[in-house]
Structures are given as C-alpha cells and as structure tokens.
Scaffold this active site. Structure first.
Site, PDB file in Angstrom:
ATOM      1  CG  ASN A  91      -1.546   1.299   1.529  1.00 40.55           C
ATOM      2  OD1 ASN A  91      -2.466   1.727   0.843  1.00 40.55           O
ATOM      3  ND2 ASN A  91      -1.037   2.000   2.563  1.00 40.55           N
ATOM      4  CB  ALA A  92       4.342   2.062   1.045  1.00 39.69           C
ATOM      5  N   GLY A  93       2.835   4.409  -0.789  1.00 37.67           N
ATOM      6  CA  GLY A  93       2.888   5.120  -2.062  1.00 37.67           C
ATOM      7  C   GLY A  93       3.030   6.619  -1.881  1.00 37.67           C
ATOM      8  CB  SER A 143      -4.024   4.646  -8.628  1.00 32.19           C
ATOM      9  OG  SER A 143      -4.656   5.830  -9.056  1.00 32.19           O
ATOM     10  CE1 TYR A 156       0.090   7.683  -6.957  1.00 36.21           C
ATOM     11  CE2 TYR A 156      -1.676   7.847  -8.578  1.00 36.21           C
ATOM     12  CZ  TYR A 156      -1.232   7.465  -7.324  1.00 36.21           C
ATOM     13  OH  TYR A 156      -2.090   6.836  -6.452  1.00 36.21           O
ATOM     14  CB  ALA A 158       4.768   5.824 -15.490  1.00 38.85           C
ATOM     15  CE  LYS A 160      -0.163   3.960  -7.007  1.00 40.02           C
ATOM     16  NZ  LYS A 160      -0.060   3.106  -5.808  1.00 40.02           N
TER      17      LYS A 160
HETATM   18  N1  LIG Z   1      -5.580   8.844  -1.593  1.00 37.26           N
HETATM   19  C1  LIG Z   1      -5.923   8.665  -2.856  1.00 37.26           C
HETATM   20  O1  LIG Z   1      -6.645   9.473  -3.453  1.00 37.26           O
HETATM   21  C2  LIG Z   1      -5.452   7.433  -3.572  1.00 37.26           C
HETATM   22  C3  LIG Z   1      -6.080   7.081  -4.774  1.00 37.26           C
HETATM   23  C4  LIG Z   1      -5.636   5.954  -5.454  1.00 37.26           C
HETATM   24  C5  LIG Z   1      -4.600   5.193  -4.951  1.00 37.26           C
HETATM   25  N2  LIG Z   1      -4.008   5.553  -3.767  1.00 37.26           N
HETATM   26  C6  LIG Z   1      -2.894   4.739  -3.275  1.00 37.26           C
HETATM   27  O2  LIG Z   1      -3.150   4.344  -1.947  1.00 37.26           O
HETATM   28  C7  LIG Z   1      -1.909   4.056  -1.287  1.00 37.26           C
HETATM   29  C8  LIG Z   1      -1.912   4.672   0.088  1.00 37.26           C
HETATM   30  O3  LIG Z   1      -1.882   6.075  -0.028  1.00 37.26           O
HETATM   31  P1  LIG Z   1      -2.708   7.071   0.905  1.00 37.26           P
HETATM   32  O4  LIG Z   1      -3.654   7.778   0.016  1.00 37.26           O
HETATM   33  O5  LIG Z   1      -3.219   6.384   2.112  1.00 37.26           O
HETATM   34  O6  LIG Z   1      -1.546   8.116   1.255  1.00 37.26           O
HETATM   35  P2  LIG Z   1      -0.832   8.584   2.610  1.00 37.26           P
HETATM   36  O7  LIG Z   1      -1.836   8.963   3.645  1.00 37.26           O
HETATM   37  O8  LIG Z   1       0.157   9.599   2.207  1.00 37.26           O
HETATM   38  O9  LIG Z   1      -0.083   7.246   3.081  1.00 37.26           O
HETATM   39  C9  LIG Z   1       1.036   6.765   2.394  1.00 37.26           C
HETATM   40  C10 LIG Z   1       1.767   5.786   3.283  1.00 37.26           C
HETATM   41  O10 LIG Z   1       2.924   5.292   2.571  1.00 37.26           O
HETATM   42  C11 LIG Z   1       4.058   5.414   3.432  1.00 37.26           C
HETATM   43  N3  LIG Z   1       5.264   5.580   2.628  1.00 37.26           N
HETATM   44  C12 LIG Z   1       5.532   6.550   1.718  1.00 37.26           C
HETATM   45  N4  LIG Z   1       6.759   6.403   1.203  1.00 37.26           N
HETATM   46  C13 LIG Z   1       7.276   5.302   1.793  1.00 37.26           C
HETATM   47  C14 LIG Z   1       8.519   4.631   1.687  1.00 37.26           C
HETATM   48  N5  LIG Z   1       9.483   5.059   0.854  1.00 37.26           N
HETATM   49  N6  LIG Z   1       8.740   3.533   2.457  1.00 37.26           N
HETATM   50  C15 LIG Z   1       7.781   3.089   3.304  1.00 37.26           C
HETATM   51  N7  LIG Z   1       6.587   3.682   3.431  1.00 37.26           N
HETATM   52  C16 LIG Z   1       6.342   4.772   2.697  1.00 37.26           C
HETATM   53  C17 LIG Z   1       3.750   6.629   4.294  1.00 37.26           C
HETATM   54  O11 LIG Z   1       4.432   6.589   5.537  1.00 37.26           O
HETATM   55  P3  LIG Z   1       5.855   7.284   5.872  1.00 37.26           P
HETATM   56  O12 LIG Z   1       5.819   8.649   5.282  1.00 37.26           O
HETATM   57  O13 LIG Z   1       5.912   7.218   7.349  1.00 37.26           O
HETATM   58  O14 LIG Z   1       6.881   6.404   5.227  1.00 37.26           O
HETATM   59  C18 LIG Z   1       2.272   6.402   4.569  1.00 37.26           C
HETATM   60  O15 LIG Z   1       2.106   5.486   5.619  1.00 37.26           O
HETATM   61  C19 LIG Z   1      -0.821   4.589  -2.216  1.00 37.26           C
HETATM   62  O16 LIG Z   1      -0.222   3.522  -2.918  1.00 37.26           O
HETATM   63  C20 LIG Z   1      -1.582   5.483  -3.180  1.00 37.26           C
HETATM   64  O17 LIG Z   1      -0.944   5.592  -4.433  1.00 37.26           O
HETATM   65  C21 LIG Z   1      -4.411   6.655  -3.078  1.00 37.26           C
END
Ligand SMILES: NC(=O)c1ccc[n+]([C@@H]2O[C@H](COP(=O)([O-])OP(=O)(O)OC[C@H]3O[C@@H](n4cnc5c(N)ncnc54)[C@H](OP(=O)(O)O)[C@@H]3O)[C@@H](O)[C@H]2O)c1
Length: 270
Positions: A91-93, A143, A156, A158, A160
């Site tokens: 899930n990290a992103g 995504s 982003y 690319a 995904k």
């Molecule tokens: N929110 C949206 O609109 C949306 C839509 C489609 C898909 N997504 C996908 O959903 C996933 C979760 O995102 P979110 O929306 O919940 O965002 P978020 O609140 O920013 O959470 C992202 C998480 O990833 C961790 N992370 C980031 N870089 C990292 C690294 N290099 N190593 C380890 N952990 C890392 C962050 O923690 P730390 O900073 O502590 O490392 C955080 O826990 C992502 O893959 C995102 O692309 C989100």
C-alpha cells in the site's frame, strides 16, 4: 467482528497514515497479527498502540520500502516473531504533480517509480516464499491512474501501470501455488497523499485538495480492500465512474482522455 482474520499475519506497507492506517485499525478489530511498515517510526508506533488496544498483536517496522535489503530484513523479523505470513498488502505510495516538461531533476520522477513500483516488488519478492506456505494473499493498492493516463501525473500513472502489469503477470505465475493476487484501483480517497504530493521541482504541495471532503473515506476504502482480499478478487475499482470508464475507454478513448484532463483540472484548482 469477522473471525476471518483472527490470528492471521498480515503485513501492511504504508501503515502510518491514510488507507494503510485505516486497514490496520479495521483488521485490528478482527484480532489479526499486524506488521505495520512505513518510515516514520513514531507515527507507526502510535498506530500500533491503537491496534493493540483493539485486540491485535503488532510488529512495527520502520523502513523505506525502496531499500530491498531493508525489506528482506523486515520479512525475516516477521517470520522470527510470527512464524508465518498470510497476507501482504502493498500500500505504501507517494504522488507527484506537474507537467512532464517542467520536471527539472529526473530524480523526482524516479523516486515515484521507486516507492510505488519497486517498493511493491521488493516486499513481494521477500515475502513470497512464506506466502506460498500459507496459500496466502497479495494485495496491491494501485489506482485508477494505473488503468488510464492522467495529465500532470506521468510519473504516478506510469508507476501504477507498472504495478498493474507486474501483479497481473505474477497472478498467472502464482495460480498453481494457491497465492492470490488482488489489485485495488481506488478513485480519490481522503488521505495525506495529496498534500504530500510534490511538484515538478520536488516541493510538497502542502495543501489538501479543495474537494477532499467529498472523496471516499480511508475507512470505507479499507473496508473495500479487506472484502476484496477476503474474497480473493482480481481487480476492484472503488468508484462507479472508474467502473464505467473501463467500458467507455474501449469504445471512445478520447472521452476518457477529456474526462481525465477535466478531473485533474478540477482536483488541483486553488
Ligand atoms: N488517496 C488517494 O486518493 C489514492 C487514490 C488511489 C490510490 N491511492 C494509493 O493508496 C496508497 C496509500 O496512499 P494514501 O492515500 O493512504 O496516502 P498517505 O496517507 O500519504 O499514506 C502513504 C503511506 O505510505 C508510506 N510511505 C511513503 N513512502 C514510503 C517509503 N518510501 N517507504 C515506506 N513507506 C512509505 C507513508 O508513511 P511514511 O511517510 O511514514 O513512510 C504512509 O504510511 C498509495 O499507494 C496510493 O498511491 C491513493
């Protein structure tokens, strides 16, 4: 409380905020054994404390998922502590916002690919031998941008698309092993990713998108992910426009391009 996850060992990357945190809290109520992975140790520990209060056993591992060796050691720690892995939720992103032409330092582009794609590959590679032992589950939080292009999001999108290609292929390879692969393609979700998203120069946006309140909540998204993981679904889209868009794209791809442009323009207006 569902009995399904009781005692099951589930690794969640990106568990310190947003969807990952919501997943952890939801699964904690089901008494799962949770491995919480992200970089920020303090935030991770506070999620772990809340999960424990809800009835889960936890292991918080602060690593950067772009470090393959750190991912290997994380998996080793999991197996030493819990002896098994039943599910891995990649899930990290991170996100990036800016026209491709404006990107000064290609490192910013590469960082998005590193976290969103390679982070998934490393965690999956190291966890796979243990997932095979349990006929476990792999989940990739991709995504809608992994199914169609989005302007201002070349890196982003690319990353995904790469995630989808990797896991679609892996699913076929893993069929005989009993390990399932579920891809979730969310539409906008309430989380920190938007404010943390950096621009073409690497500067974080620093503000929440104007329509943030209308996005799917992280809790609802987590419930969709857990249901998909439980049922070993192949692909799940969280919005009606996402599901409809897949059909429209077959017959009228220009309409999807136009919609993508409009969506991004609206989302990032100030
Ligand atoms: N929110 C949206 O609109 C949306 C839509 C489609 C898909 N997504 C996908 O959903 C996933 C979760 O995102 P979110 O929306 O919940 O965002 P978020 O609140 O920013 O959470 C992202 C998480 O990833 C961790 N992370 C980031 N870089 C990292 C690294 N290099 N190593 C380890 N952990 C890392 C962050 O923690 P730390 O900073 O502590 O490392 C955080 O826990 C992502 O893959 C995102 O692309 C989100």
């Amino acid at each position: 409380m569902s009995q399904h996850w009781e005692g099951k060992v589930i690794v969640i990357t990106g568990a310190s905020s947003g969807i990952g945190r919501a997943l952890a809290l939801a699964l904690a109520s089901d008494a799962a054994k949770l491995v919480l992975v992200a970089r920020d140790r303090e935030r991770l520990q506070s999620v772990a404390d809340r999960c424990q209060a809800l009835g889960a056993e936890t292991l918080a591992v602060a690593i950067d998922v772009t470090d393959s060796e750190a991912c290997r050691v994380m998996v080793q720690q999991v197996v030493e502590r819990f002896s098994r892995i039943d599910a891995l939720i990649n899930n990290a992103g991170i996100s990036m916002w800016g026209a491709f032409d404006d990107i000064g330092d290609p490192q910013h582009f590469e960082r998005v690919i590193d976290v969103n794609f390679w982070g998934n590959v490393y965690c999956t590679r190291h966890a796979l031998p243990y997932l095979k032992q349990t006929h476990g589950r792999i989940v990739a939080i991709s995504s809608l941008a992994g199914l169609t292009g989005l302007p201002m999001h070349t890196a982003y999108s690319a990353s995904k698309h790469a995630v989808n290609g990797f896991f679609e292929s892996l699913r076929i390879e893993l069929k005989p092993s009993g390990v399932s692969v579920t891809i979730v393609a969310p539409d906008f979700v309430q989380s920190e990713i938007h404010a943390r998203s950096f621009d073409a120069n690497g500067t974080p946006l620093g503000y929440t998108l104007p329509d943030h309140a209308s996005f799917l909540s992280a809790e609802r998204c987590a419930a969709i992910v857990i249901d998909a993981m439980e049922k070993r679904k192949r692909l799940v889209l969280t919005s009606l426009r996402g599901r409809l868009g897949r059909w429209v794209k077959l017959f009228c791809p220009q309409l999807i391009d136009w919609t993508a442009k409009l969506t991004v323009k609206k989302a990032y207006r100030r």
